[in-house]
Scaffold this active site. Structure first.
Site, short mmCIF file in Angstrom:
data_model
loop_
_atom_site.label_atom_id
_atom_site.label_comp_id
_atom_site.label_asym_id
_atom_site.label_seq_id
_atom_site.Cartn_x
_atom_site.Cartn_y
_atom_site.Cartn_z
N SER A 145 -3.48 -1.82 -1.56
CA SER A 145 -2.83 -1.41 -2.77
C SER A 145 -1.63 -2.03 -2.97
CB SER A 145 -2.86 0.17 -2.49
OG SER A 145 -1.83 0.62 -3.51
N TYR A 158 -0.21 7.04 3.35
CA TYR A 158 -0.77 6.01 2.58
C TYR A 158 -0.22 4.61 2.67
CZ TYR A 158 -3.45 4.35 -1.63
OH TYR A 158 -4.03 3.42 -2.55
#
Length: 272
Positions: A145, A158
């Site tokens: 990401s 995350y």
């Protein structure tokens, strides 16, 4: 390029919606047999599986492994090999999301995030790499990401996992550099997924504005391009990595973020 992957087998985790579903569709369109995996209502998953198989004339199977559990991952890999053939293409896309300050972060949610967002990729790669090396061809795509390079508050699980996936990608790439197997990490910015639609809905409610205005607000603190990325765009890039020229890309962390990583900052209040 249509059909360039005919006869190969792709395993895509987290593929019952969003980016993973786009990968499943893109690989099926290129002639791959596909093992899907992910959450959802059984009837809806079966309908999706059947529609992809019918549209592209390939075998599409589904395995409901909880990828946070190594034994279920192993069963999924075995099922793929039995039903579709050895895994040629692996996409590690499954993810869980939590939002807490670190002092409030429940340890069980941290452990779950590490298991699904990071350790699952270790296990799928561990279980498929030997065969890829023996056959002299394989493609592994780890879905990192923009947050694998740029942090955001209240999402330490995350951010940590997405950073670590890039390190895993680089380390494994050195192990398979001469084997015909490649492994790369994709780093998308803001993608128009079901999760993103939830963000849009919350912004609409908070500001009492239209969807278009809410989307504009979200983009203004994210991607300088001011355009969301479509899941099909991510999948198309993945298909390219499986092409002939893609063989020269190995161990890379590849951004698709509308120039976000150049320094565009996320507003703290809009990190969800």
């Amino acid at each position: 390029m249509a059909g360039m992957l005919k006869g190969k087998t792709a395993l895509v985790t987290g593929s019952t919606g969003g980016i993973g579903e786009a990968f499943a569709r893109a690989f099926a369109a290129e002639g791959c047999n596909v093992m899907m995996n992910g959450l959802g209502e059984p009837a809806a998953i079966e309908k999706l599986r059947q529609s992809i198989a019918d549209e592209h004339g390939v075998k599409v199977a589904y395995h409901g492994a909880d990828v946070g559990k190594p034994a279920e991952i192993a069963d999924m890999v075995r099922a793929t090999e039995t039903q579709l053939g050895a895994v040629d293409i692996l996409v590690n896309n499954a993810v869980v999301r939590h939002y807490h300050k670190i002092e409030d972060f429940p340890p069980e949610e941290w452990d779950r995030a590490v298991a699904v967002d990071l350790s699952a990729a270790f296990h799928t790669i561990r279980l498929t790499m030997r065969g890829m090396k023996q056959r002299g061809w394989g493609r592994i795509i780890n879905m990192s990401s923009i947050h694998g390079r740029m942090a955001v508050p209240n999402r330490v699980d995350y951010v940590t996992a997405k950073h670590a996936l890039i390190g895993m990608t680089r380390g494994v790439a050195l192990e398979c550099a001469e084997t015909g197997v490649t492994i790369n990490a994709l780093m998308p910015g803001w993608v128009l997924t079901p999760h993103a639609e939830g963000q849009i809905a919350r912004q609409m409610k908070a500001d009492n504005v239209s969807r278009e205005k809410a989307l504009q607000t979200l983009m203004s603190v994210r991607q300088p391009s001011q355009r969301p990325i479509m899941p099909s765009d991510i999948a198309a890039f993945g298909v390219f990595l499986c092409s002939g020229p893609g063989a020269h890309i190995n161990g890379a962390a590849l951004p698709m973020d509308g120039a976000w990583q150049t320094g565009f900052m996320v507003t703290v209040g809009n990190s969800k």
